[in-house]
Scaffold this motif. Structure first.
Motif, PDB file in Angstrom:
ATOM      1  N   VAL A 234      20.250   1.254   7.379  1.00  0.00           N
ATOM      2  CA  VAL A 234      20.471   0.768   8.744  1.00  0.00           C
ATOM      3  C   VAL A 234      20.805   1.984   9.602  1.00  0.00           C
ATOM      4  O   VAL A 234      21.832   2.638   9.395  1.00  0.00           O
ATOM      5  CB  VAL A 234      21.596  -0.275   8.786  1.00  0.00           C
ATOM      6  N   PHE A 235      19.943   2.297  10.554  1.00  0.00           N
ATOM      7  CA  PHE A 235      20.063   3.527  11.343  1.00  0.00           C
ATOM      8  C   PHE A 235      20.428   3.159  12.776  1.00  0.00           C
ATOM      9  O   PHE A 235      19.736   2.364  13.426  1.00  0.00           O
ATOM     10  CB  PHE A 235      18.736   4.294  11.318  1.00  0.00           C
ATOM     11  N   LEU A 236      21.525   3.723  13.280  1.00  0.00           N
ATOM     12  CA  LEU A 236      22.018   3.451  14.631  1.00  0.00           C
ATOM     13  C   LEU A 236      21.711   4.639  15.530  1.00  0.00           C
ATOM     14  O   LEU A 236      22.071   5.774  15.223  1.00  0.00           O
ATOM     15  CB  LEU A 236      23.528   3.201  14.610  1.00  0.00           C
ATOM     16  N   THR A 237      21.045   4.391  16.641  1.00  0.00           N
ATOM     17  CA  THR A 237      20.737   5.446  17.604  1.00  0.00           C
ATOM     18  C   THR A 237      20.759   4.840  19.000  1.00  0.00           C
ATOM     19  O   THR A 237      20.801   3.623  19.172  1.00  0.00           O
ATOM     20  CB  THR A 237      19.370   6.079  17.312  1.00  0.00           C
ATOM     21  N   LEU A 246      31.727   1.764  16.761  1.00  0.00           N
ATOM     22  CA  LEU A 246      30.539   0.912  16.699  1.00  0.00           C
ATOM     23  C   LEU A 246      29.980   0.831  15.286  1.00  0.00           C
ATOM     24  O   LEU A 246      29.560  -0.235  14.822  1.00  0.00           O
ATOM     25  CB  LEU A 246      29.468   1.440  17.665  1.00  0.00           C
ATOM     26  N   LYS A 247      29.985   1.951  14.578  1.00  0.00           N
ATOM     27  CA  LYS A 247      29.477   1.940  13.206  1.00  0.00           C
ATOM     28  C   LYS A 247      30.311   1.018  12.321  1.00  0.00           C
ATOM     29  O   LYS A 247      29.755   0.233  11.532  1.00  0.00           O
ATOM     30  CB  LYS A 247      29.485   3.364  12.639  1.00  0.00           C
ATOM     31  N   ALA A 248      31.631   1.089  12.446  1.00  0.00           N
ATOM     32  CA  ALA A 248      32.496   0.209  11.649  1.00  0.00           C
ATOM     33  C   ALA A 248      32.260  -1.251  12.013  1.00  0.00           C
ATOM     34  O   ALA A 248      32.312  -2.135  11.138  1.00  0.00           O
ATOM     35  CB  ALA A 248      33.961   0.594  11.865  1.00  0.00           C
ATOM     36  N   ARG A 249      31.976  -1.542  13.282  1.00  0.00           N
ATOM     37  CA  ARG A 249      31.726  -2.927  13.696  1.00  0.00           C
ATOM     38  C   ARG A 249      30.427  -3.446  13.089  1.00  0.00           C
ATOM     39  O   ARG A 249      30.366  -4.592  12.614  1.00  0.00           O
ATOM     40  CB  ARG A 249      31.675  -3.008  15.224  1.00  0.00           C
ATOM     41  N   VAL A 250      29.374  -2.628  13.064  1.00  0.00           N
ATOM     42  CA  VAL A 250      28.111  -3.047  12.451  1.00  0.00           C
ATOM     43  C   VAL A 250      28.297  -3.266  10.955  1.00  0.00           C
ATOM     44  O   VAL A 250      27.742  -4.219  10.373  1.00  0.00           O
ATOM     45  CB  VAL A 250      27.016  -2.003  12.737  1.00  0.00           C
ATOM     46  N   GLU A 251      29.053  -2.399  10.304  1.00  0.00           N
ATOM     47  CA  GLU A 251      29.326  -2.587   8.878  1.00  0.00           C
ATOM     48  C   GLU A 251      30.078  -3.889   8.639  1.00  0.00           C
ATOM     49  O   GLU A 251      29.819  -4.594   7.653  1.00  0.00           O
ATOM     50  CB  GLU A 251      30.120  -1.395   8.347  1.00  0.00           C
ATOM     51  N   THR A 263      25.495  -4.429  -1.510  1.00  0.00           N
ATOM     52  CA  THR A 263      25.719  -3.111  -0.917  1.00  0.00           C
ATOM     53  C   THR A 263      24.796  -2.896   0.274  1.00  0.00           C
ATOM     54  O   THR A 263      23.720  -3.509   0.372  1.00  0.00           O
ATOM     55  CB  THR A 263      25.479  -2.007  -1.954  1.00  0.00           C
ATOM     56  N   PHE A 264      25.231  -2.033   1.164  1.00  0.00           N
ATOM     57  CA  PHE A 264      24.423  -1.646   2.319  1.00  0.00           C
ATOM     58  C   PHE A 264      24.940  -0.304   2.819  1.00  0.00           C
ATOM     59  O   PHE A 264      26.066   0.097   2.507  1.00  0.00           O
ATOM     60  CB  PHE A 264      24.485  -2.696   3.436  1.00  0.00           C
ATOM     61  N   GLN A 265      24.106   0.376   3.605  1.00  0.00           N
ATOM     62  CA  GLN A 265      24.466   1.686   4.142  1.00  0.00           C
ATOM     63  C   GLN A 265      24.075   1.737   5.610  1.00  0.00           C
ATOM     64  O   GLN A 265      22.948   1.372   5.977  1.00  0.00           O
ATOM     65  CB  GLN A 265      23.761   2.815   3.375  1.00  0.00           C
ATOM     66  N   VAL A 266      25.009   2.194   6.446  1.00  0.00           N
ATOM     67  CA  VAL A 266      24.790   2.331   7.887  1.00  0.00           C
ATOM     68  C   VAL A 266      24.902   3.805   8.241  1.00  0.00           C
ATOM     69  O   VAL A 266      25.910   4.447   7.914  1.00  0.00           O
ATOM     70  CB  VAL A 266      25.809   1.504   8.695  1.00  0.00           C
ATOM     71  N   HIS A 267      23.873   4.344   8.878  1.00  0.00           N
ATOM     72  CA  HIS A 267      23.837   5.761   9.248  1.00  0.00           C
ATOM     73  C   HIS A 267      23.860   5.879  10.767  1.00  0.00           C
ATOM     74  O   HIS A 267      23.232   5.079  11.471  1.00  0.00           O
ATOM     75  CB  HIS A 267      22.586   6.439   8.688  1.00  0.00           C
ATOM     76  N   LEU A 268      24.578   6.869  11.252  1.00  0.00           N
ATOM     77  CA  LEU A 268      24.681   7.130  12.689  1.00  0.00           C
ATOM     78  C   LEU A 268      23.885   8.380  13.031  1.00  0.00           C
ATOM     79  O   LEU A 268      23.969   9.396  12.332  1.00  0.00           O
ATOM     80  CB  LEU A 268      26.140   7.315  13.094  1.00  0.00           C
ATOM     81  N   ALA A 269      23.103   8.329  14.099  1.00  0.00           N
ATOM     82  CA  ALA A 269      22.265   9.456  14.493  1.00  0.00           C
ATOM     83  C   ALA A 269      23.127  10.653  14.896  1.00  0.00           C
ATOM     84  O   ALA A 269      24.214  10.496  15.457  1.00  0.00           O
ATOM     85  CB  ALA A 269      21.336   9.057  15.647  1.00  0.00           C
ATOM     86  N   ALA A 270      22.624  11.852  14.588  1.00  0.00           N
ATOM     87  CA  ALA A 270      23.358  13.069  14.969  1.00  0.00           C
ATOM     88  C   ALA A 270      23.347  13.273  16.475  1.00  0.00           C
ATOM     89  O   ALA A 270      24.322  13.741  17.058  1.00  0.00           O
ATOM     90  CB  ALA A 270      22.748  14.283  14.259  1.00  0.00           C
ATOM     91  N   SER A 271      22.232  12.929  17.124  1.00  0.00           N
ATOM     92  CA  SER A 271      22.119  13.047  18.577  1.00  0.00           C
ATOM     93  C   SER A 271      21.553  11.738  19.111  1.00  0.00           C
ATOM     94  O   SER A 271      20.363  11.632  19.397  1.00  0.00           O
ATOM     95  CB  SER A 271      21.213  14.229  18.964  1.00  0.00           C
TER      96      SER A 271
END
Length: 350
Positions: A234-237, A246-251, A263-271
């Protein structure tokens, strides 16, 4: 929201934004000497403000420079994996680009230090040259440059409320309250209600799904095995991902909608702000020599934006399957049998 009910929590977490205003009162008069002294005080405050901004800029540039130098040390030590990973986090492509940024930041740090030292020297000179007796106000006014006078006029509303009270005639209007407090914007629960709109658009009257509902709708279109694979990346941008937490809320939302112990994984964009532009740039460079994915200006002006909905470069239209209506009972159909026999089945006509 439970925490915000506490007055102490409200006072500690509420932000005050000072709005611009004018505190000039009718009937207040200042002599020419008082006006000159006031402008001198504003000039000193302006110099202090500039010095504080230079120090903050120097600290920020120094931290960035230390970070880049650390990445350069990884390259010198031969730790290539960590070096390439750090380059990706910094949105850089090569060591040459890294060296270029290091040179620019080093030059900026040196220039800022020189300005700070020069400002300190000027302050010391002013202190040494000052005399105990009252200075000639006309001479001081003539020594100010046009740039300093314009800067003072620009920042005069900013420092006006902070000026010490000057003795005025008895007939003058004296302020009995702090006028600045009546021109402040208080931000309390609005700080958490505004980001909540992306999860609950109904807060502003929008009849559409939020992020959690959209994720659940997309996952339900796939099998359970495919869902387990999709939630692993799951990629957030985008700009909204810069909201704190926001990442903790999506998780949390995924934890509620996914099966127990999955299990699941949420990644946050660097930019997150520029990722969309980077993606469009890479796509344009890759398909530059192909006709696929491009339209001419003539076609766009002739067919309009609606044409892009069916274009190969647009999103694929997925029709939503509505549930079938339950068949009506025989008693409800009995009165309409005569009409159906003469004019045909209305459902077939529809």
């Amino acid at each position: 929201l439970q925490k915000w009910r506490s007055p102490e929590y409200y006072e500690n977490n509420m932000h005050k934004m000072q709005l611009p205003f004018s505190n000039k009162l009718l009937g207040s008069t200042l002599t020419s000497e008082e006006k000159q002294e006031k402008r001198q005080q504003q000039l000193r405050r302006l110099q202090e403000l500039n010095a504080r901004r230079r120090e903050e800029k120097l600290q920020l540039d120094q931290e960035r420079l230390d970070r880049l130098l650390y990445v350069q040390e990884l390259l010198e030590d031969g730790q290539m994996d960590q070096f390439h990973k750090a380059l990706v986090e910094l949105n850089m492509d090569s060591a040459e680009e890294l060296q270029s940024y290091i040179n620019k930041l080093s030059l900026s740090v040196e220039q800022t230090k020189q300005k700070i030292l020069q400002a300190e020297v000027n302050v010391e000179v002013d202190v040494v040259d000052s005399k105990p007796e009252t200075p000639d106000l006309d001479t001081l006014g003539s020594e100010q440059s046009l740039e300093d006078v314009e800067s003072i006029n620009e920042f005069e509303p900013l420092f006006a409320e902070e000026q010490p009270e000057v003795e005025k005639p008895v007939a003058a209007v004296q302020p009995v309250f702090n006028l600045a407090e009546y021109h402040q914007l208080f931000l309390g629960t609005e700080r958490i209600r505004a980001p909540e709109i992306v999860f609950q658009p109904s807060l502003i009257g929008e009849d559409q799904a939020g992020i959690a509902e959209t994720m659940q709708y997309v996952l339900e279109r796939y099998s359970k095995e495919q869902q387990a694979l999709l939630v692993q990346n799951v990629f957030l941008t985008g700009g909204n991902t810069m909201y704190p937490g926001l990442k903790a809320r999506v998780e949390k939302e995924l934890l509620e909608m996914r099966p127990f112990q999955s299990t699941f994984q949420v990644h946050l964009a660097a930019s997150p702000v520029l990722d969309a532009w980077y993606g469009a740039r890479d796509w344009a460079v890759e398909y530059m020599a192909r006709e696929e994915g491009w339209i001419t200006r003539k076609d766009y002006e002739e067919k309009g934006g609606e044409y892009l909905k069916e274009h190969c470069a647009s999103n694929v239209y997925v029709p939503i399957r509505l549930p079938k209506q339950a068949p009506r009972t025989s008693e409800a159909l009995a009165p309409s049998r005569a009409l159906a026999a003469s004019s045909g089945n209305p459902c077939e006509q529809a």
